[in-house]
Design an enzyme around this catalytic site. Structure first.
Site, PDB file in Angstrom:
ATOM      1  N   LYS A 192       1.264  -1.269  -0.109  1.00  0.00           N
ATOM      2  CA  LYS A 192       0.154  -0.201   0.108  1.00  0.00           C
ATOM      3  C   LYS A 192       0.689   1.057   0.280  1.00  0.00           C
ATOM      4  CE  LYS A 192      -3.401   2.562   0.983  1.00  0.00           C
ATOM      5  NZ  LYS A 192      -2.335   4.181   1.134  1.00  0.00           N
ATOM      6  N   GLY A 249       4.574   4.114  10.990  1.00  0.00           N
ATOM      7  CA  GLY A 249       3.837   5.233  11.114  1.00  0.00           C
ATOM      8  C   GLY A 249       3.018   5.245  12.830  1.00  0.00           C
ATOM      9  N   GLY A 307      -2.564   4.416  13.824  1.00  0.00           N
ATOM     10  CA  GLY A 307      -2.474   3.830  12.417  1.00  0.00           C
ATOM     11  C   GLY A 307      -2.436   3.078  12.915  1.00  0.00           C
ATOM     12  N   GLY A 308      -1.269   2.376  12.983  1.00  0.00           N
ATOM     13  CA  GLY A 308      -0.387   0.714  13.621  1.00  0.00           C
ATOM     14  C   GLY A 308      -1.600  -0.096  14.175  1.00  0.00           C
ATOM     15  N   GLU A 327       5.270  -0.404  13.447  1.00  0.00           N
ATOM     16  CA  GLU A 327       6.331  -0.002  14.718  1.00  0.00           C
ATOM     17  C   GLU A 327       5.377   1.595  14.537  1.00  0.00           C
ATOM     18  OE1 GLU A 327       9.359   3.468  12.572  1.00  0.00           O
ATOM     19  OE2 GLU A 327      10.268   1.438  12.258  1.00  0.00           O
ATOM     20  N   CYS A 330      12.084   8.298  13.332  1.00  0.00           N
ATOM     21  CA  CYS A 330      10.917   7.820  14.581  1.00  0.00           C
ATOM     22  C   CYS A 330      12.089   8.001  15.875  1.00  0.00           C
ATOM     23  CB  CYS A 330      11.053   6.075  14.033  1.00  0.00           C
ATOM     24  SG  CYS A 330      11.836   5.177  13.180  1.00  0.00           S
ATOM     25  N   GLU A 334       4.303  10.628  21.890  1.00  0.00           N
ATOM     26  CA  GLU A 334       5.163  11.258  21.076  1.00  0.00           C
ATOM     27  C   GLU A 334       4.588  12.728  20.245  1.00  0.00           C
ATOM     28  OE1 GLU A 334       7.322   9.779  17.003  1.00  0.00           O
ATOM     29  OE2 GLU A 334       5.684   9.061  17.564  1.00  0.00           O
TER      30      GLU A 334
END
Length: 533
Positions: A189, A246, A250-251, A270, A307, A397
């Site tokens: 994707k 991401g 989302g994860g 991640e 990240c 974060e």
């Protein structure tokens, strides 16, 4: 609209064919100017998603069966193809992300290097963990069976491209390399903010698959801005695993969806990290001004969009730490504005700083407004350790060039901060003269909470080597037992299979008595190298 790559079609790559059946369309945008970039890309339809997954399912048995040498050649061909794209790839990736061309060139080098590293790993074959325990039909009271085991590919893997690494963590990035190395077909994707880059890279992979005569569904690329496209891929019955880089939101959404399937599948996500840096008093006192300037460089590297940027600094409040923070604030205030990857990240960065500034006890030490449509400048905030531990919002974060300094009253409070941290990708320890006892107490606490623990230096930058671990306990990732960088990442996409009393012709080559030359295997409890290497 600006056209940088005339060869782009704005199409999905479904095995050997191109498709753009969707009605809904979108374009990439240059974050430096806000200008749209041609061509238009089409949202993948349910039919296109299903076609990509069905091709992958059909390709899987044959792709794995064609063996490790062809997989290694595929990875090497992809690397060569990315290099052959030349300036076209660099210019398009820079235009879609706002990242300097030198950064894109370096990232392409990292991407091709890791592809070739995976190729070497596949040829070596140690990742298979091949084991042979010979049978003993004369054993009493029961015969001992002949048992042989090795890792086999899971099946089709869905890979989500990341926004901050358009090459190294995207269409031909580490997740795709690991899955192809394992023998798994891949459906990517593409990230909606660099669709042109995704199509260029996807074309290279599809061309390599075709040139090597591999099954059509070995690789596909679908594009789209909506969450529905990604969910449709994850929920398709043919999917066997998911790789994602991401946000936590989302994860976690993909993880929850995958576990709610009739047949749950693993999601290796991640999802971010504040990457705490512990600055012990002896190290700070040695040269606070220089250390503050070094921290500023790490915080603003890549406009804070790694990240592994240090989002939290932990230090004991004293005169030296005050001098460090003064130097850090001055360096961040002087750092020039630079564009974030896209408007969504700019909006989230601003919102994150506002949220953090609103936490009780937080003081804003440096924060300057940015003028560009996606621009950002460095920021420094401070908070007492007691408030940091009490406020969940302070430990979240903020993706971008900012850091939060946690001020402890003594060593005991510093250790309490370490104990209160959630899972991280990295944790860093700076220690100097007189810090030996505190460092010894802190190091095991950090190892419990991070996938990579550094002594000195800064966590920005992830070396692609055999020993690298880019992972960590939740919420940094959904599975702390794995890494997304380095060849051991292949382990995410394989599973062990044991063969009992199988005749030699029906065994995989790697488990036959006359196995491939140069393969290390554990035979009857001892490591052996098959002859002929």
């Amino acid at each position: 609209m600006t056209e940088l790559a005339p060869a782009l079609e704005g199409a999905h790559i479904l095995g050997s064919t191109r498709s753009r059946a969707g009605v809904s369309a979108f374009t990439a945008c240059d974050p430096r100017t806000g200008a749209a970039l041609a061509p238009a890309f089409h949202e993948a339809t349910d039919v296109e998603v299903a076609r990509a997954m069905e091709l992958a399912a059909s390709a899987h048995p044959a792709f794995e069966a064609q063996g490790r040498e062809l997989r290694a050649q595929l990875l090497e061909a992809i690397a060569a193809g990315l290099e052959a794209l030349g300036a076209a790839l660099v210019e398009r990736a820079s235009a879609e992300t706002g990242l300097p061309t030198a950064r894109i060139e370096a990232e392409r080098g990292r991407t091709t290097g890791q592809l070739r590293l995976f190729a070497r790993t596949v040829r070596e074959g140690a990742y298979l963990g091949a084991r042979i325990d010979h049978g003993d039909p004369a054993r009493a009271p029961l015969p001992k069976p002949d048992l042989r085991s090795m890792a086999r590919a899971l099946g089709p893997v869905v890979v989500f491209g990341a926004s901050n690494f358009p090459l190294a963590f995207s269409v031909a990035g580490g997740d795709t390399a690991a899955a192809l190395a394992a023998g798994c077909p891949v459906v990517v994707k593409g990230h909606p903010n660099h669709p042109g880059t995704s199509e260029l890279v996807g074309g290279v992979i599809a061309g390599a698959v075709r040139a090597l005569g591999l099954p059509e569904g070995t690789f596909s690329l679908v594009q789209g801005r909506t969450h529905e496209v990604g969910l449709a891929l994850v929920l398709h019955p043919a999917a066997r695993a998911v790789a994602f880089t991401g946000s936590l939101r989302g994860g976690r959404a993909l993880f929850d969806a995958a576990q709610a399937r009739e047949v749950p599948i693993p999601v290796f996500a991640e999802m971010g990290s504040v990457n705490p840096v512990f600055l012990l008093p002896g190290r700070v006192a040695a040269d606070p001004a220089a250390l503050g300037a070094q921290i500023a460089g790490s915080v603003t590297m890549g406009v804070g969009q790694f990240c592994t940027n240090p989002g939290v600094l932990v230090l004991v409040r004293d005169a030296a730490s005050g001098a460090l923070l003064d130097a850090l604030a001055a360096a961040l205030a002087a750092a020039p504005e630079a564009p974030l990857l896209h408007a969504g990240i700019r909006k989230a960065f601003d919102a994150g700083l506002e949220r953090l500034a609103g936490v009780t006890g937080v003081e804003v030490r440096a924060r300057a407004a940015a003028a560009g449509p996606c621009g950002a400048r460095g920021a420094l905030l401070t908070i007492p350790a007691a408030r940091f531990l009490a406020e969940h919002a302070a430990r979240e974060e903020v993706f971008g060039p900012s850091t939060l300094a946690v001020l402890c009253e003594d060593a005991a409070e510093l250790l309490a901060v370490a104990r209160g941290l959630a899972g991280q990708l990295t944790a860093t320890l700076h220690a100097g003269a007189g810090d030996e006892s505190l460092a010894a107490s802190l190091a095991p606490l950090l190892a419990e909470r991070a996938g990579r623990v550094l002594f000195g230096g800064f966590p920005t930058g992830v070396e692609v080597t055999e020993a690298m671990v880019h992972g960590g306990p939740y919420p940094a990732t959904t599975d702390s037992r794995t890494t997304s960088v380095g060849p051991t990442a292949i382990a995410r996409f394989v599973r062990p299979v044991a063969y009992q009393n199988f005749p030699q012709p029906l065994l995989p080559d790697e488990l036959r008595d006359d196995g491939p030359a140069g393969l290390w295997r554990r035979v009857d409890g001892a490591w052996q190298l098959t002859p002929g290497a």
